[in-house]
Design a protein around this motif. Structure first.
Motif, PDB file in Angstrom:
ATOM      1  N   ARG A 255     -51.254  59.295  51.278  1.00 12.54           N
ATOM      2  CA  ARG A 255     -51.138  58.842  49.891  1.00 12.54           C
ATOM      3  C   ARG A 255     -50.628  59.990  49.032  1.00 12.54           C
ATOM      4  O   ARG A 255     -50.733  61.154  49.415  1.00 12.54           O
ATOM      5  N   ARG A 256     -50.145  59.658  47.861  1.00  6.97           N
ATOM      6  CA  ARG A 256     -49.671  60.662  46.910  1.00  6.97           C
ATOM      7  C   ARG A 256     -50.495  60.568  45.629  1.00  6.97           C
ATOM      8  O   ARG A 256     -50.681  59.466  45.089  1.00  6.97           O
ATOM      9  N   PRO A 257     -50.982  61.732  45.116  1.00  7.07           N
ATOM     10  CA  PRO A 257     -51.843  61.706  43.918  1.00  7.07           C
ATOM     11  C   PRO A 257     -51.038  61.802  42.608  1.00  7.07           C
ATOM     12  O   PRO A 257     -50.086  62.580  42.533  1.00  7.07           O
ATOM     13  N   PHE A 258     -51.452  61.056  41.603  1.00  7.97           N
ATOM     14  CA  PHE A 258     -50.834  61.130  40.273  1.00  7.97           C
ATOM     15  C   PHE A 258     -51.916  61.029  39.205  1.00  7.97           C
ATOM     16  O   PHE A 258     -52.797  60.164  39.282  1.00  7.97           O
TER      17      PHE A 258
ATOM     18  N   GLY B 171     -41.864  60.596  49.116  1.00  2.66           N
ATOM     19  CA  GLY B 171     -42.879  59.685  48.558  1.00  2.66           C
ATOM     20  C   GLY B 171     -42.524  59.234  47.148  1.00  2.66           C
ATOM     21  O   GLY B 171     -42.557  58.032  46.826  1.00  2.66           O
ATOM     22  N   THR B 172     -42.177  60.178  46.315  1.00  2.00           N
ATOM     23  CA  THR B 172     -41.864  59.829  44.928  1.00  2.00           C
ATOM     24  C   THR B 172     -40.516  59.099  44.836  1.00  2.00           C
ATOM     25  O   THR B 172     -40.320  58.281  43.928  1.00  2.00           O
ATOM     26  N   GLU B 173     -39.636  59.351  45.811  1.00  4.34           N
ATOM     27  CA  GLU B 173     -38.369  58.605  45.817  1.00  4.34           C
ATOM     28  C   GLU B 173     -38.661  57.120  46.122  1.00  4.34           C
ATOM     29  O   GLU B 173     -38.144  56.228  45.446  1.00  4.34           O
TER      30      GLU B 173
ATOM     31  N   LEU C 161     -55.334  71.464  38.468  1.00  6.37           N
ATOM     32  CA  LEU C 161     -54.473  71.924  39.566  1.00  6.37           C
ATOM     33  C   LEU C 161     -53.733  70.753  40.208  1.00  6.37           C
ATOM     34  O   LEU C 161     -54.265  69.657  40.319  1.00  6.37           O
ATOM     35  N   GLU C 162     -52.511  71.038  40.644  1.00  5.39           N
ATOM     36  CA  GLU C 162     -51.738  69.996  41.327  1.00  5.39           C
ATOM     37  C   GLU C 162     -51.402  70.446  42.742  1.00  5.39           C
ATOM     38  O   GLU C 162     -50.249  70.510  43.128  1.00  5.39           O
ATOM     39  N   GLU C 163     -52.425  70.830  43.515  1.00  8.05           N
ATOM     40  CA  GLU C 163     -52.204  71.224  44.913  1.00  8.05           C
ATOM     41  C   GLU C 163     -51.821  69.988  45.726  1.00  8.05           C
ATOM     42  O   GLU C 163     -52.009  68.858  45.282  1.00  8.05           O
ATOM     43  N   ARG C 164     -51.337  70.233  46.938  1.00 12.53           N
ATOM     44  CA  ARG C 164     -51.055  69.099  47.818  1.00 12.53           C
ATOM     45  C   ARG C 164     -52.368  68.548  48.343  1.00 12.53           C
ATOM     46  O   ARG C 164     -53.246  69.306  48.730  1.00 12.53           O
ATOM     47  N   LEU C 165     -52.511  67.230  48.371  1.00 12.97           N
ATOM     48  CA  LEU C 165     -53.746  66.607  48.856  1.00 12.97           C
ATOM     49  C   LEU C 165     -53.480  65.821  50.128  1.00 12.97           C
ATOM     50  O   LEU C 165     -52.350  65.414  50.383  1.00 12.97           O
TER      51      LEU C 165
HETATM   52  C1  FAD Z   1     -54.491  65.781  41.169  1.00 17.95           C
HETATM   53  C2  FAD Z   1     -52.990  65.737  41.158  1.00 17.95           C
HETATM   54  C3  FAD Z   1     -52.327  65.090  40.124  1.00 17.95           C
HETATM   55  C4  FAD Z   1     -50.933  65.031  40.111  1.00 17.95           C
HETATM   56  N1  FAD Z   1     -50.335  64.385  39.077  1.00 17.95           N
HETATM   57  C5  FAD Z   1     -48.996  64.302  39.047  1.00 17.95           C
HETATM   58  C6  FAD Z   1     -48.363  63.618  37.954  1.00 17.95           C
HETATM   59  O1  FAD Z   1     -49.013  63.109  37.037  1.00 17.95           O
HETATM   60  N2  FAD Z   1     -47.005  63.540  37.978  1.00 17.95           N
HETATM   61  C7  FAD Z   1     -46.247  64.100  38.978  1.00 17.95           C
HETATM   62  O2  FAD Z   1     -45.019  64.006  38.937  1.00 17.95           O
HETATM   63  N3  FAD Z   1     -46.830  64.755  40.018  1.00 17.95           N
HETATM   64  C8  FAD Z   1     -48.174  64.867  40.074  1.00 17.95           C
HETATM   65  N4  FAD Z   1     -48.779  65.518  41.121  1.00 17.95           N
HETATM   66  C9  FAD Z   1     -47.920  66.046  42.206  1.00 17.95           C
HETATM   67  C10 FAD Z   1     -47.473  64.882  43.102  1.00 17.95           C
HETATM   68  O3  FAD Z   1     -48.594  64.362  43.771  1.00 17.95           O
HETATM   69  C11 FAD Z   1     -46.446  65.361  44.117  1.00 17.95           C
HETATM   70  O4  FAD Z   1     -45.271  65.740  43.440  1.00 17.95           O
HETATM   71  C12 FAD Z   1     -46.117  64.267  45.119  1.00 17.95           C
HETATM   72  O5  FAD Z   1     -47.223  64.018  45.945  1.00 17.95           O
HETATM   73  C13 FAD Z   1     -44.926  64.662  45.952  1.00 17.95           C
HETATM   74  O6  FAD Z   1     -44.726  63.682  46.932  1.00 17.95           O
HETATM   75  P1  FAD Z   1     -43.307  63.520  47.642  1.00 17.95           P
HETATM   76  O7  FAD Z   1     -43.544  62.739  48.880  1.00 17.95           O
HETATM   77  O8  FAD Z   1     -42.287  62.984  46.688  1.00 17.95           O
HETATM   78  O9  FAD Z   1     -42.891  64.993  47.952  1.00 17.95           O
HETATM   79  P2  FAD Z   1     -42.969  65.746  49.354  1.00 17.95           P
HETATM   80  O10 FAD Z   1     -41.850  65.221  50.205  1.00 17.95           O
HETATM   81  O11 FAD Z   1     -44.358  65.689  49.888  1.00 17.95           O
HETATM   82  O12 FAD Z   1     -42.636  67.214  48.873  1.00 17.95           O
HETATM   83  C14 FAD Z   1     -41.395  67.529  48.231  1.00 17.95           C
HETATM   84  C15 FAD Z   1     -41.455  68.929  47.642  1.00 17.95           C
HETATM   85  O13 FAD Z   1     -42.453  68.985  46.615  1.00 17.95           O
HETATM   86  C16 FAD Z   1     -43.462  69.941  46.946  1.00 17.95           C
HETATM   87  N5  FAD Z   1     -44.778  69.344  46.586  1.00 17.95           N
HETATM   88  C17 FAD Z   1     -45.277  68.178  47.043  1.00 17.95           C
HETATM   89  N6  FAD Z   1     -46.499  67.947  46.507  1.00 17.95           N
HETATM   90  C18 FAD Z   1     -46.757  68.993  45.700  1.00 17.95           C
HETATM   91  C19 FAD Z   1     -47.848  69.365  44.878  1.00 17.95           C
HETATM   92  N7  FAD Z   1     -48.953  68.598  44.761  1.00 17.95           N
HETATM   93  N8  FAD Z   1     -47.779  70.533  44.214  1.00 17.95           N
HETATM   94  C20 FAD Z   1     -46.707  71.313  44.303  1.00 17.95           C
HETATM   95  N9  FAD Z   1     -45.625  71.025  45.070  1.00 17.95           N
HETATM   96  C21 FAD Z   1     -45.642  69.886  45.759  1.00 17.95           C
HETATM   97  C22 FAD Z   1     -43.354  70.149  48.440  1.00 17.95           C
HETATM   98  O14 FAD Z   1     -43.804  71.441  48.823  1.00 17.95           O
HETATM   99  C23 FAD Z   1     -41.875  69.987  48.675  1.00 17.95           C
HETATM  100  O15 FAD Z   1     -41.165  71.161  48.361  1.00 17.95           O
HETATM  101  C24 FAD Z   1     -50.168  65.617  41.162  1.00 17.95           C
HETATM  102  C25 FAD Z   1     -50.833  66.271  42.208  1.00 17.95           C
HETATM  103  C26 FAD Z   1     -52.222  66.334  42.201  1.00 17.95           C
HETATM  104  C27 FAD Z   1     -52.939  67.028  43.307  1.00 17.95           C
END
Ligand code: FAD
Ligand code: FES
Length: 265
Positions: free
Chosen positions: A51-54, A74-76, A223-227
């Motif tokens: 899952r992806r957190p927002f 994921g976001t795409e 914090l917006e760490e990867r979950l």
């Molecule tokens: C508690 C929480 C709340 C969040 N709220 C928001 C929000 O409101 N809006 C928003 O746009 N994003 C938010 N995020 C970040 C968001 O979850 C990630 O951008 C998203 O999961 C990326 O998924 P992806 O599959 O598109 O990218 P991936 O394919 O998983 O990663 C693409 C690139 O982004 C980087 N990346 C991915 N996740 C993160 C992350 N959590 N922190 C830093 N770099 C990351 C990767 O290292 C990689 O370089 C939040 C994260 C957390 C933990």
């Protein structure tokens, strides 16, 4: 916390790679607090597996909103979802911001947002202006360039003062949102301390943590760490925090909001 299939009411672009999504989720909206997040299964197929957190950006009636930036697969996938489709979501999750009480001796509130960090801070500003309308709120928003600045007007509509910074200088101060905070603080040295709340890239939060130590004001950072699991079970999201020597905290369960002073950056 509940797991539901939420109907997508809106999913629209609001800037370069930035989207806002509204979901019909009254069960989550009723419980949600600023700083909490939802964990979204973006697809029934794999990958992406996790899952992806927002952050919860707003709650309005029966709907909740998220604001997100497309950064990867994921976001795409999320950005391609259409109105009327359903999303499997889990929430509200995590510990949100602690709101200042009506009796707390703080002069005012400063919200510092970097990029999509504005998402959780708009919800917070709304909650503070309802709970304690006396407090003035200053919002410092930073982005790479003017096209990526988000939510300025939303904060102004709430009565907040807003200042912006762009890294390329195309709008407002040329530099970072944390520079705006640092420039502002010496002016208020002889006044009661402000309470600062910040959300954005980890480098920005680290810097704000340092500034808060130097000027000794209360500061909460999200914090917006990867979950991974998002519910505290896998320990995949731990950060180092102060303990008798040190300890680890889970971003998803013990946070994502922490006192800046409790973290070891
Ligand atoms: C508690 C929480 C709340 C969040 N709220 C928001 C929000 O409101 N809006 C928003 O746009 N994003 C938010 N995020 C970040 C968001 O979850 C990630 O951008 C998203 O999961 C990326 O998924 P992806 O599959 O598109 O990218 P991936 O394919 O998983 O990663 C693409 C690139 O982004 C980087 N990346 C991915 N996740 C993160 C992350 N959590 N922190 C830093 N770099 C990351 C990767 O290292 C990689 O370089 C939040 C994260 C957390 C933990
Ligand atoms: S993501 Fe599993 S414990 Fe935080």
């Amino acid at each position: 916390m509940v797991q539901i299939d939420a109907k997508i009411l809106v999913n629209e672009g609001i800037g370069p790679q930035r989207h806002k999504m509204a979901l019909y989720a009254p069960q989550i909206g009723r419980q949600a607090k600023p700083g909490q997040f939802i964990h979204v299964r973006v697809s029934n197929n794999f990958p992406p597996l996790l899952r992806r957190p927002f952050s919860i950006h707003r709650v309005e009636g029966q709907k909740i909103e998220i604001l997100y930036k497309v950064v990867g697969k994921g976001t795409e996938i999320l950005s391609e979802k259409k109105r009327g489709e359903y999303l499997d979501i889990l929430g509200p999750l995590g510990k949100g911001y602690r709101l200042p009480s009506a009796t707390s001796k703080i002069s005012d509130i400063i919200l510092v947002a970097g990029g999509t960090g504005v998402a959780s801070l708009l919800f917070l500003a709304e909650a503070i202006s309802v709970a304690n309308a006396e407090l003035s709120i200053l919002v410092l928003i930073g982005a790479k360039n003017r096209e990526e600045l988000l939510c300025e007007e939303d904060f102004r509509r709430l009565g907040c003062r807003v200042e912006v910074a762009t890294e390329n200088g195309s709008r407002g101060y040329k530099g970072l949102a944390s520079d705006l905070l640092e420039n502002y603080l010496p002016l208020s040295e002889d006044r009661p301390k402000p309470a600062v709340f910040a959300c954005g890239p980890s480098e920005m939060l680290k810097r704000i943590g340092k500034i808060s130590r130097k000027h000794r004001f209360p500061c909460q950072v999200s914090l917006e760490e990867r979950l991974a699991c998002g519910v505290g079970a896998c320990l995949g999201c731990v950060v180092k925090a102060k303990g008798s020597s040190y300890t680890y905290k889970r971003v998803c369960k013990d946070g994502p909001v922490f006192d800046a002073g409790e973290l070891i950056w």
